[in-house]
Design a protein around this motif. Structure first.
Motif, PDB file in Angstrom:
ATOM      1  N   CYS A  40       0.819  -1.216   0.000  1.00 38.53           N
ATOM      2  CA  CYS A  40       0.000   0.000   0.000  1.00 38.53           C
ATOM      3  C   CYS A  40       0.854   1.268   0.000  1.00 38.53           C
ATOM      4  O   CYS A  40       2.067   1.234   0.172  1.00 38.53           O
ATOM      5  CB  CYS A  40      -0.941   0.018   1.198  1.00 38.53           C
ATOM      6  SG  CYS A  40      -0.095   0.060   2.773  1.00 38.53           S
ATOM      7  N   GLY A  41       0.178   2.381  -0.186  1.00 44.08           N
ATOM      8  CA  GLY A  41       0.769   3.703  -0.148  1.00 44.08           C
ATOM      9  C   GLY A  41      -0.310   4.699   0.252  1.00 44.08           C
ATOM     10  O   GLY A  41      -1.477   4.329   0.407  1.00 44.08           O
ATOM     11  N   VAL A  42       0.081   5.967   0.426  1.00 38.59           N
ATOM     12  CA  VAL A  42      -0.886   7.005   0.791  1.00 38.59           C
ATOM     13  C   VAL A  42      -0.783   8.180  -0.159  1.00 38.59           C
ATOM     14  O   VAL A  42       0.275   8.436  -0.746  1.00 38.59           O
ATOM     15  CB  VAL A  42      -0.709   7.518   2.239  1.00 38.59           C
ATOM     16  CG1 VAL A  42      -1.135   6.505   3.248  1.00 38.59           C
ATOM     17  CG2 VAL A  42       0.702   7.979   2.492  1.00 38.59           C
ATOM     18  N   HIS A  43      -1.891   8.890  -0.289  1.00 36.58           N
ATOM     19  CA  HIS A  43      -1.962  10.098  -1.103  1.00 36.58           C
ATOM     20  C   HIS A  43      -2.719  11.125  -0.277  1.00 36.58           C
ATOM     21  O   HIS A  43      -3.800  10.833   0.237  1.00 36.58           O
ATOM     22  CB  HIS A  43      -2.691   9.824  -2.418  1.00 36.58           C
ATOM     23  CG  HIS A  43      -2.825  11.031  -3.276  1.00 36.58           C
ATOM     24  ND1 HIS A  43      -1.806  11.473  -4.087  1.00 36.58           N
ATOM     25  CD2 HIS A  43      -3.833  11.919  -3.427  1.00 36.58           C
ATOM     26  CE1 HIS A  43      -2.204  12.572  -4.709  1.00 36.58           C
ATOM     27  NE2 HIS A  43      -3.436  12.862  -4.316  1.00 36.58           N
ATOM     28  N   ALA A  44      -2.154  12.316  -0.114  1.00 40.82           N
ATOM     29  CA  ALA A  44      -2.807  13.380   0.656  1.00 40.82           C
ATOM     30  C   ALA A  44      -3.056  14.572  -0.257  1.00 40.82           C
ATOM     31  O   ALA A  44      -2.265  14.865  -1.154  1.00 40.82           O
ATOM     32  CB  ALA A  44      -1.932  13.805   1.825  1.00 40.82           C
ATOM     33  N   ALA A  45      -4.166  15.265  -0.011  1.00 43.62           N
ATOM     34  CA  ALA A  45      -4.502  16.448  -0.798  1.00 43.62           C
ATOM     35  C   ALA A  45      -5.287  17.421   0.065  1.00 43.62           C
ATOM     36  O   ALA A  45      -6.077  17.011   0.919  1.00 43.62           O
ATOM     37  CB  ALA A  45      -5.323  16.065  -2.025  1.00 43.62           C
ATOM     38  N   LEU A  46      -5.054  18.701  -0.171  1.00 38.56           N
ATOM     39  CA  LEU A  46      -5.894  19.744   0.402  1.00 38.56           C
ATOM     40  C   LEU A  46      -6.924  20.064  -0.661  1.00 38.56           C
ATOM     41  O   LEU A  46      -6.572  20.449  -1.780  1.00 38.56           O
ATOM     42  CB  LEU A  46      -5.080  20.998   0.745  1.00 38.56           C
ATOM     43  CG  LEU A  46      -5.916  22.190   1.233  1.00 38.56           C
ATOM     44  CD1 LEU A  46      -6.614  21.862   2.549  1.00 38.56           C
ATOM     45  CD2 LEU A  46      -5.033  23.422   1.398  1.00 38.56           C
ATOM     46  N   LEU A  47      -8.205  19.850  -0.322  1.00 39.26           N
ATOM     47  CA  LEU A  47      -9.294  20.074  -1.267  1.00 39.26           C
ATOM     48  C   LEU A  47     -10.090  21.305  -0.877  1.00 39.26           C
ATOM     49  O   LEU A  47     -10.297  21.560   0.310  1.00 39.26           O
ATOM     50  CB  LEU A  47     -10.240  18.869  -1.291  1.00 39.26           C
ATOM     51  CG  LEU A  47      -9.622  17.507  -1.573  1.00 39.26           C
ATOM     52  CD1 LEU A  47     -10.694  16.423  -1.524  1.00 39.26           C
ATOM     53  CD2 LEU A  47      -8.914  17.491  -2.905  1.00 39.26           C
ATOM     54  N   ASP A  48     -10.552  22.050  -1.878  1.00 42.96           N
ATOM     55  CA  ASP A  48     -11.451  23.169  -1.582  1.00 42.96           C
ATOM     56  C   ASP A  48     -12.864  22.613  -1.425  1.00 42.96           C
ATOM     57  O   ASP A  48     -13.093  21.412  -1.554  1.00 42.96           O
ATOM     58  CB  ASP A  48     -11.362  24.270  -2.645  1.00 42.96           C
ATOM     59  CG  ASP A  48     -11.837  23.844  -4.028  1.00 42.96           C
ATOM     60  OD1 ASP A  48     -12.485  22.785  -4.157  1.00 42.96           O
ATOM     61  OD2 ASP A  48     -11.560  24.586  -4.981  1.00 42.96           O
ATOM     62  N   SER A  49     -13.822  23.475  -1.148  1.00 46.74           N
ATOM     63  CA  SER A  49     -15.189  23.013  -0.873  1.00 46.74           C
ATOM     64  C   SER A  49     -15.883  22.421  -2.102  1.00 46.74           C
ATOM     65  O   SER A  49     -16.918  21.779  -1.979  1.00 46.74           O
ATOM     66  CB  SER A  49     -16.030  24.150  -0.299  1.00 46.74           C
ATOM     67  OG  SER A  49     -16.139  25.195  -1.247  1.00 46.74           O
ATOM     68  N   GLN A  50     -15.296  22.600  -3.287  1.00 48.98           N
ATOM     69  CA  GLN A  50     -15.849  22.010  -4.509  1.00 48.98           C
ATOM     70  C   GLN A  50     -15.192  20.675  -4.847  1.00 48.98           C
ATOM     71  O   GLN A  50     -15.558  20.023  -5.810  1.00 48.98           O
ATOM     72  CB  GLN A  50     -15.665  22.973  -5.695  1.00 48.98           C
ATOM     73  CG  GLN A  50     -16.222  24.360  -5.461  1.00 48.98           C
ATOM     74  CD  GLN A  50     -17.657  24.336  -4.961  1.00 48.98           C
ATOM     75  OE1 GLN A  50     -18.503  23.691  -5.556  1.00 48.98           O
ATOM     76  NE2 GLN A  50     -17.911  25.013  -3.869  1.00 48.98           N
ATOM     77  N   GLY A  51     -14.170  20.283  -4.070  1.00 47.64           N
ATOM     78  CA  GLY A  51     -13.482  19.015  -4.288  1.00 47.64           C
ATOM     79  C   GLY A  51     -12.269  19.105  -5.179  1.00 47.64           C
ATOM     80  O   GLY A  51     -11.680  18.085  -5.520  1.00 47.64           O
TER      81      GLY A  51
END
Length: 186
Positions: A40-51
């Motif tokens: 496995c691995g991980v993916h992180a993201a900062l999303l705005d309110s629209q995705g």
């Protein structure tokens, strides 16, 4: 089963007002992933309110000798002063894996964890909660260590997906999804 989880909302002091400096998200590991996970691995993201993703980072499992059900990661997502950081943004960390029996399909999402990096300060209308507007300025950075439950599905905005009635992607809407039993992100 719903009875397997005890809801606990810890009493935390209101966050200090955020002055616009950046912050760093570190993902150290996961615990109790499903038995069919092979790698496995991980993916992180900062999303705005629209995705929409504003900033992203990915990391593989640190070592092949690591227990696959409790892997260690070294993911670092850094947001610097001047980067776009909407007050109502949501950090989403997804665990992707090769799963036994589906190796030919490649990576599949095991689940995701969600966290709002900002909360309204005691003087705001959204005190202690994720701000309802990206332009809110009376917010504080939620600091500390978090253990996020791993949720099933894919984080998306819009009606019928992981969203509120108004179509906004929020931590509360994402965390209302079913959980991967016992699995968490650190």
């Amino acid at each position: 089963p719903e009875a397997a989880w005890a809801r606990h909302e810890p009493a935390v002091p209101p966050p200090r007002r955020h002055s616009g400096e950046g912050f760093v998200l570190l993902v150290d590991g996961a615990r109790y992933l499903p038995d069919n996970v092979v790698a496995c691995g991980v993916h992180a993201a900062l999303l705005d309110s629209q995705g929409s993703a504003l900033c992203e980072a990915s990391a593989p499992c640190l070592s092949a000798s690591t227990d696959v059900r409790s892997p260690r990661f070294n993911l670092r997502l850094e947001l610097k002063r001047g980067d776009e950081m909407p007050a109502d943004g949501t950090l989403v960390v997804s665990v992707v894996a090769v799963q036994e029996g589906t190796e030919a399909e490649g990576l599949r999402q095991v689940g995701f964890g969600a966290l709002a990096p900002f909360a309204g300060t005691s003087g705001s209308a959204d005190a202690g909660k994720q701000p309802s507007s990206s332009l809110e300025r009376d917010v504080g950075l939620r600091e500390g260590c978090f253990q996020l439950p791993l949720m099933l599905g894919f984080p998306r905005a819009g009606k019928g997906a992981a969203s509120l009635d108004d179509g906004r992607l929020t931590e509360a809407a994402l965390n209302a999804r079913p959980r991967v039993p016992c699995a968490t992100l650190l």
